[in-house]
Design an enzyme around this catalytic site. Structure first.
Site, short mmCIF file in Angstrom:
data_model
loop_
_atom_site.label_atom_id
_atom_site.label_comp_id
_atom_site.label_asym_id
_atom_site.label_seq_id
_atom_site.Cartn_x
_atom_site.Cartn_y
_atom_site.Cartn_z
N THR A 54 -16.99 -10.24 26.19
CA THR A 54 -17.12 -8.89 26.74
C THR A 54 -18.51 -8.90 27.33
O THR A 54 -19.36 -9.67 26.88
CB THR A 54 -17.02 -7.83 25.63
OG1 THR A 54 -15.70 -7.84 25.09
CG2 THR A 54 -17.34 -6.43 26.13
N GLY A 68 -8.57 -2.77 24.29
CA GLY A 68 -9.55 -2.85 23.21
C GLY A 68 -10.52 -1.68 23.22
O GLY A 68 -10.25 -0.61 23.78
N THR A 85 -19.47 -5.54 21.43
CA THR A 85 -18.63 -6.71 21.67
C THR A 85 -18.10 -7.18 20.32
O THR A 85 -18.82 -7.15 19.34
CB THR A 85 -19.41 -7.84 22.36
OG1 THR A 85 -18.64 -9.04 22.31
CG2 THR A 85 -20.77 -8.08 21.73
N GLY A 86 -16.83 -7.55 20.29
CA GLY A 86 -16.28 -8.01 19.02
C GLY A 86 -14.81 -7.68 18.90
O GLY A 86 -14.13 -7.47 19.90
N1 GLY Z 1 -14.19 -6.07 22.40
C1 GLY Z 1 -13.37 -6.31 23.51
C2 GLY Z 1 -11.95 -6.16 23.20
O1 GLY Z 1 -11.57 -6.16 22.03
O2 GLY Z 1 -11.18 -6.06 24.12
#
Ligand code: GLY
Length: 316
Positions: A180, A210, A231-232
């Site tokens: 991300t 997400g 991010t994650g």
């Molecule tokens: N963190 C980005 C996603 O899960 O799409």
């Protein structure tokens, strides 16, 4: 990074987090990631140094990361199970708490700029799929052949996932790398902004979306507290409303931005078995990150400090 209140402008960016180890990334790739982060930091920094707004700065930095095939956003995005790229992005202005976001777009070259157009030119916050691409056309946001997003390494990742599934192995890539990209900024006038963009997860299905385009989950900016890009493992950030939670702790408990970020990422996220990290810039001018993974591609600069570019958890 600095935990101390700081005057002037500041910019922090990220390019995803995960199992990044020195043993797992060779020197050439290490240098390539750092060069990509440095270029994106320069793009955002130029805006802030010229007296531009935090919103312009985070858009410029994220556009650079979207155009860089090394990162999972825009060009270089991961593939869905059906072999397409479906892109999500969001942007938020901390001065007004105006926000724009898009999910599952397939033809827009820079999804973060489409998110900004949604913020600026629609009465809505989040547009999805064909409707979002149609809005892009109507508002002159650059369109591109979907083949432009394709990077062979990402295609191979999808093929490997399919092979693993056929062999009966677990294919959920929670233990792998979360790509991300994102940026947070404080401008010289003290206004905050955040932006996030992603291709999501390799092999995603059923229109999965997400945390990145969900305001309060993966993206948040509020001049009273903090700007956050996450991010994650997106599902966990959604369940915690993680980015907003950090802001709420600062605003209502009076916590410092670094402490609030650490509590949410190191404790609350871990408590639900979530992996990831955030970057932040506080209303007080402090800035930095918090992560519970082995690494996060990240970089920072401010009007009072030199640029830092980091990958592994023990850097910076
Ligand atoms: N963190 C980005 C996603 O899960 O799409």
């Amino acid at each position: 990074m600095t935990n101390q209140p700081t005057p002037g402008w500041a910019l922090v960016i990220h390019g995803g987090c995960g199992r990044m180890t020195r043993a797992g990334i060779d020197a050439e790739h290490d240098a390539g990631y750092r060069a990509g982060l440095a270029a994106a930091l320069t793009a955002g920094r130029a805006v802030l140094e010229a007296g531009g707004s935090a919103v312009d700065a985070v858009e410029a930095a994220v556009r650079a990361l979207e155009d860089d095939p090394r990162f999972n956003a825009g060009r270089g995005a991961v593939f869905t199970a059906e072999g397409h790229n479906e892109l999500d992005a969001a942007i938020m202005d901390g001065a007004t708490r105006a926000a724009g976001a898009v999910a599952g777009v397939t033809r827009t070259k820079n999804p973060v700029s489409l998110a900004r157009a949604v913020m600026a030119h629609s009465p809505h916050v989040l547009l999805a799929r064909e409707g979002a691409d149609r809005f892009a056309v109507e508002h002159g946001v650059e369109q591109i052949d979907p083949g432009w997003f394709r990077v062979d390494e990402r295609w191979q990742a999808l093929e490997a996932m399919k092979a693993a599934a056929a062999a009966g192995e677990s294919v959920f890539d929670k233990s792998l790398k979360y790509g991300t990209v994102g940026a947070v900024a404080r401008d010289a006038a003290g206004h905050l902004a955040a932006a996030t963009s992603t291709g999501g997860l390799t092999g995603k299905r059923w229109g999965r979306i997400g945390d990145s385009p969900l305001i309060g989950a993966g993206t948040w900016a509020d001049d009273r507290a903090v700007a956050i890009s996450a991010t994650g493992s997106g599902e966990d950030f959604i369940r915690l409303a993680a980015a907003h939670e950090i802001g709420a702790r600062i605003r209502m408990l009076g916590e410092r931005p670094q402490d609030a970020a650490d509590i949410v990422v190191q404790h609350e996220l871990k408590a639900v078995d979530g992996d990831g990290g955030v970057i932040f810039v506080g209303a007080d001018g402090s800035f930095g990150w918090s992560l519970n993974t082995l690494g996060m591609f990240r970089a920072a600069v401010s009007s009072t400090s030199n640029p830092i570019v980091a990958i592994y958890d023990d850097e910076g």
